[in-house]
Design an enzyme around this catalytic site. Structure first.
Site, short mmCIF file in Angstrom:
data_model
loop_
_atom_site.label_atom_id
_atom_site.label_comp_id
_atom_site.label_asym_id
_atom_site.label_seq_id
_atom_site.Cartn_x
_atom_site.Cartn_y
_atom_site.Cartn_z
N ARG A 126 -1.90 10.45 -1.77
CA ARG A 126 -3.28 10.73 -1.37
C ARG A 126 -3.57 12.20 -1.09
O ARG A 126 -4.54 12.76 -1.58
CB ARG A 126 -3.53 9.99 -0.06
CG ARG A 126 -4.68 9.05 -0.12
CD ARG A 126 -4.84 8.42 1.24
NE ARG A 126 -5.20 7.02 1.07
CZ ARG A 126 -5.59 6.24 2.04
NH1 ARG A 126 -5.64 6.69 3.28
NH2 ARG A 126 -5.91 4.99 1.82
N ARG B 144 -1.26 9.31 9.13
CA ARG B 144 -1.28 7.87 9.41
C ARG B 144 -0.79 7.07 8.21
O ARG B 144 -1.22 7.31 7.08
CB ARG B 144 -2.71 7.44 9.75
CG ARG B 144 -2.90 5.96 9.84
CD ARG B 144 -4.36 5.60 9.82
NE ARG B 144 -4.96 5.82 8.52
CZ ARG B 144 -5.72 4.93 7.88
NH1 ARG B 144 -5.97 3.76 8.44
NH2 ARG B 144 -6.24 5.21 6.71
N HIS C 138 -9.59 10.93 2.33
CA HIS C 138 -9.42 10.00 1.22
C HIS C 138 -9.84 10.73 -0.04
O HIS C 138 -10.88 11.39 -0.06
CB HIS C 138 -10.28 8.75 1.44
CG HIS C 138 -9.89 7.62 0.53
ND1 HIS C 138 -10.20 7.62 -0.79
CD2 HIS C 138 -9.20 6.48 0.77
CE1 HIS C 138 -9.71 6.52 -1.35
NE2 HIS C 138 -9.10 5.80 -0.41
N GLU D 84 0.85 -1.20 0.00
CA GLU D 84 0.00 0.00 0.00
C GLU D 84 0.87 1.24 0.00
O GLU D 84 2.07 1.16 0.36
CB GLU D 84 -0.92 0.01 1.23
CG GLU D 84 -2.12 -0.91 1.06
CD GLU D 84 -3.11 -0.81 2.19
OE1 GLU D 84 -2.76 -0.26 3.26
OE2 GLU D 84 -4.23 -1.30 2.01
N HIS E 288 -11.56 10.78 6.46
CA HIS E 288 -11.34 9.32 6.53
C HIS E 288 -10.83 8.87 7.89
O HIS E 288 -11.27 7.87 8.43
CB HIS E 288 -10.34 8.97 5.43
CG HIS E 288 -10.14 7.51 5.23
ND1 HIS E 288 -11.18 6.63 5.02
CD2 HIS E 288 -9.01 6.76 5.17
CE1 HIS E 288 -10.70 5.41 4.84
NE2 HIS E 288 -9.40 5.46 4.94
C1 LIG Z 1 -13.81 2.82 4.76
C2 LIG Z 1 -12.67 2.61 5.71
C3 LIG Z 1 -11.61 1.78 5.35
C4 LIG Z 1 -10.55 1.58 6.24
N1 LIG Z 1 -9.54 0.71 5.91
C5 LIG Z 1 -8.56 0.45 6.82
C6 LIG Z 1 -7.57 -0.55 6.56
O1 LIG Z 1 -7.58 -1.21 5.52
N2 LIG Z 1 -6.61 -0.76 7.50
C7 LIG Z 1 -6.55 -0.07 8.67
O2 LIG Z 1 -5.65 -0.30 9.49
N3 LIG Z 1 -7.50 0.86 8.95
C8 LIG Z 1 -8.50 1.12 8.07
N4 LIG Z 1 -9.46 2.04 8.37
C9 LIG Z 1 -9.43 2.68 9.71
C10 LIG Z 1 -9.89 1.67 10.75
O3 LIG Z 1 -10.97 0.92 10.22
C11 LIG Z 1 -10.34 2.33 12.04
O4 LIG Z 1 -9.40 3.28 12.44
C12 LIG Z 1 -10.47 1.28 13.16
O5 LIG Z 1 -11.34 0.27 12.73
C13 LIG Z 1 -10.99 1.93 14.43
O6 LIG Z 1 -11.28 0.92 15.35
P1 LIG Z 1 -11.89 1.31 16.77
O7 LIG Z 1 -12.11 0.04 17.50
O8 LIG Z 1 -11.05 2.34 17.39
O9 LIG Z 1 -13.29 2.04 16.41
P2 LIG Z 1 -14.55 1.52 15.59
O10 LIG Z 1 -14.28 0.27 14.88
O11 LIG Z 1 -15.06 2.65 14.80
O12 LIG Z 1 -15.58 1.20 16.76
C14 LIG Z 1 -16.11 2.24 17.56
C15 LIG Z 1 -17.24 1.68 18.37
O13 LIG Z 1 -17.63 2.61 19.38
C16 LIG Z 1 -19.04 2.73 19.41
N5 LIG Z 1 -19.37 4.02 19.99
C17 LIG Z 1 -18.98 5.25 19.58
N6 LIG Z 1 -19.46 6.19 20.41
C18 LIG Z 1 -20.18 5.55 21.35
C19 LIG Z 1 -20.94 5.98 22.47
N7 LIG Z 1 -21.06 7.28 22.81
N8 LIG Z 1 -21.56 5.04 23.22
C20 LIG Z 1 -21.49 3.73 22.89
N9 LIG Z 1 -20.78 3.27 21.84
C21 LIG Z 1 -20.14 4.17 21.09
C22 LIG Z 1 -19.43 2.53 17.97
O14 LIG Z 1 -20.80 2.24 17.87
C23 LIG Z 1 -18.51 1.39 17.58
O15 LIG Z 1 -19.02 0.18 18.05
C24 LIG Z 1 -10.53 2.25 7.49
C25 LIG Z 1 -11.59 3.08 7.84
C26 LIG Z 1 -12.65 3.26 6.97
C27 LIG Z 1 -13.78 4.15 7.40
#
Ligand SMILES: Cc1cc2nc3c(=O)[nH]c(=O)nc-3n(C[C@H](O)[C@H](O)[C@H](O)COP(=O)(O)OP(=O)(O)OC[C@H]3O[C@@H](n4cnc5c(N)ncnc54)[C@H](O)[C@@H]3O)c2cc1C
Length: 543
Positions: free
Chosen positions: A291, A387, A244, A115, A352
């Site tokens: 990007r 990032r 993005h 990537e 993003h």
């Molecule tokens: C389209 C896309 C493609 C991506 N591709 C990649 C990739 O290929 N590789 C990579 O490393 N990263 C990628 N990323 C980034 C990565 O997906 C995220 O940074 C990562 O998944 C974040 O994980 P997390 O557990 O911190 O949060 P999330 O997976 O977003 O989970 C957050 C959780 O908190 C909950 N929540 C939020 N606020 C509250 C609240 N007040 N009360 C209760 N629950 C709450 C939500 O409902 C959710 O369940 C991508 C992101 C996107 C959007």
């Protein structure tokens, strides 16, 4: 109602679920999540997870790539800590059952893809839907664990801390501030319940919804950042928002990414009148420029023309090739009436990834005892000003592991803590809001304001204007907050307003261009003054 638990985890993405599985043998884990458990950015991740496995690769190279992308602000010690544990974390996922794609030449090994920004092939993946598979496997294990309960439709409204209980920080609390749990809105009953815990973990993800166009899930409203800031934690580097370049532009398509691979295969960007424009911004690399350059070029064209989108055209390639190489993108666009084999795709850049967040130490601990922040809502020092692709899922896994180590070490201490009596949520004289337009209007106003004035290319004048307008919106929101019975939409609105304010504040302080932050008046980096984090703290600048 008041509930008691050992560990309150807010969020069910990769960070929250990974930690839950690692600490569930210590005590009772309650995961609250504001919609369905799978509604998370984790489920949308396509590319994969960065991990040094190739024979031509090394930890040093991955560290170097991460530091270079971080543009002077990523912290070497943290980068090394995360990069070096990636192989172990991937092995754990394999053991849990994540079906990572195998190398077709040698099925003993995982397939590694390349990537942008990586000097070697080092991205492990499950076809082009890595996040969905990781989320499914982690969630499956969490649902089966007897010590873990998952409460969907539960939204954290605010953290409960000693200072909040004592309505200030009297002498006996000074220096001993700790988190006691959170007030949680139960979406089914509409009640705000009190959840008391020994340890509380913010794993609430990013804040893409602060912007009009975003690749993020609807849940990404920056709640964890807003909650932590209001509770007194420091937050950092919120000016660094990664955009993005190409998200599908269609009134019904909310957050569909058009992969960079299209440009890799020869797709051309066209301005609203149908003319190519990338040669004006990067004559050598054109569509294959990094990007941020492509995203800024599109933004410039949009601002100049006043139109809503530009176009990405791959229709000059043979139809058979497009169908074979991009079946998912072809089918998704066709659902919206766009046949990419015959016509250009309307696209816009989209917010993003938030590189900044709640400041934590190397174990994910915030400024408040008993409160951890993991995943995208945290600012650990891994990303700095930008990032590196596929480092964020890795960060979620790595910091869940580090936090679990710390929690286990401190468990005797946490277990011995006594909570003072905590008052139930007091709605005061709040009444039902009759005109929901008060909420929807401000949601739209903030997201448009941020997109137009605090987007990819910033000027002091636009930032100051945004600051002024947001102040008025915030005053209205705060007045309504205590007057009306709280709903999920309203709580999220208040959070995006608070995060927007912090982004603007941070952007105004950084009078240089670095990483994802680009200021027209200061197009260069200035290492003499700005090689440091932008830190905001409520005690110094109340909202
Ligand atoms: C389209 C896309 C493609 C991506 N591709 C990649 C990739 O290929 N590789 C990579 O490393 N990263 C990628 N990323 C980034 C990565 O997906 C995220 O940074 C990562 O998944 C974040 O994980 P997390 O557990 O911190 O949060 P999330 O997976 O977003 O989970 C957050 C959780 O908190 C909950 N929540 C939020 N606020 C509250 C609240 N007040 N009360 C209760 N629950 C709450 C939500 O409902 C959710 O369940 C991508 C992101 C996107 C959007």
């Amino acid at each position: 109602m008041t509930y008691h638990t050992d560990f309150l985890i807010i969020g069910s993405g990769i960070a929250g679920l990974s930690l839950a599985l690692k600490i569930a043998d210590l005590g009772r884990v309650t995961i609250i999540t504001k919609k369905r458990a799978t509604d998370a950015n984790t489920s949308l991740a396509q590319g994969g997870i960065a991990c040094v496995l190739g024979e031509d690769d090394s930890f040093e190279l991955h560290i170097e790539d991460t530091l270079r992308t971080g543009d002077g602000l990523a912290k070497g010690e943290i980068v090394s800590l995360v990069v070096r544990q990636a192989p172990e974390r991937i092995q754990e996922l394999l053991e849990l059952g994540v079906p990572f794609t195998r190398d077709p030449q040698n099925p003993e090994r995982l397939h590694l893809t390349l990537e942008g920004g990586h000097s070697r092939r080092r991205i492990v993946h499950v076809e082009d839907h890595t996040g969905r598979e990781v989320e499914k496997v982690l969630l499956g294990h969490a649902q089966e664990h007897p010590h873990i309960e998952i409460l969907e439709d539960h939204l954290a409204v605010d953290l409960i801390t000693l200072c909040k209980v004592y309505r200030g920080c009297p002498k006996e609390v000074l220096g001993q501030e700790r988190c006691l749990g959170a007030y949680i809105l139960n979406g089914k009953s509409g009640e705000i319940d009190t959840f008391l815990s020994r340890v509380t973990i913010l794993a609430t993800g990013g804040a893409g919804k602060v912007y009009l166009y975003t690749s993020n899930a609807d849940v990404a409203t920056g709640d964890g950042i807003a909650l932590a800031y209001r509770a007194g934690c420091r937050v950092a580097n919120l000016e660094f928002v990664q955009f993005h370049p190409t998200c599908l532009y269609h009134p019904k398509a909310k957050n569909f990414l058009i992969s960079e691979a299209l440009r890799g295969e020869g797709a051309i960007l066209l301005d609203p009148s149908g003319k190519p424009f990338m040669h004006k911004y990067d004559p050598a690399r054109k569509e294959l420029a990094p990007r941020d350059i492509v995203a800024r070029a599109i933004d410039f064209e949009l601002k100049k023309s006043g139109k809503e989108c530009v176009y990405l055209d791959i229709s000059h390639k043979p139809r058979g090739f497009i169908l074979k190489r991009f079946p998912y993108i072809y089918e998704t666009c066709l659902r919206f009436g766009i046949d990419i084999t015959r016509e250009p795709i309307p696209v816009v850049p989209a917010a993003h990834y938030f590189c900044g967040g709640v400041i934590t130490d190397r174990f994910g601990l915030t400024d408040i005892k008993g409160l951890y922040a993991l995943g995208e809502c945290a600012c650990t020092g891994l990303h700095g000003a930008n990032r590196l692709a596929s480092n964020s899922l890795l960060e979620g896994l790595a910091f869940a592991h580090l936090a679990a180590l710390h929690i286990k070490r401190e468990w005797a201490f946490y277990k011995g803590l006594k909570h003072p009596p905590v008052p139930a949520w007091d709605p005061g004289g709040a009444v039902d809001m009759e005109e929901k337009v008060l909420i929807s209007h401000n949601w739209d106003a903030i997201r448009r304001l941020m997109w137009n004035y605090v987007g990819l290319v910033r000027t002091e004048q636009r930032l100051r204007l945004a600051q002024k307008r947001l102040r008025t919106i915030l005053e209205e929101i705060e007045a309504h907050y205590w007057a009306y019975i709280l709903t999920a939409d309203f709580i999220e609105l208040r959070n995006i307003a608070h995060v927007a304010k912090l982004v603007i504040e941070s952007a105004l302080r950084r009078k240089e261009s670095r990483g994802t932050h680009f200021m027209v008046e200061y197009p260069q980096k200035n290492d003499n003054f700005f090689r440091k984090d932008t830190i905001l703290w409520r005690a110094q600048e109340p909202l």
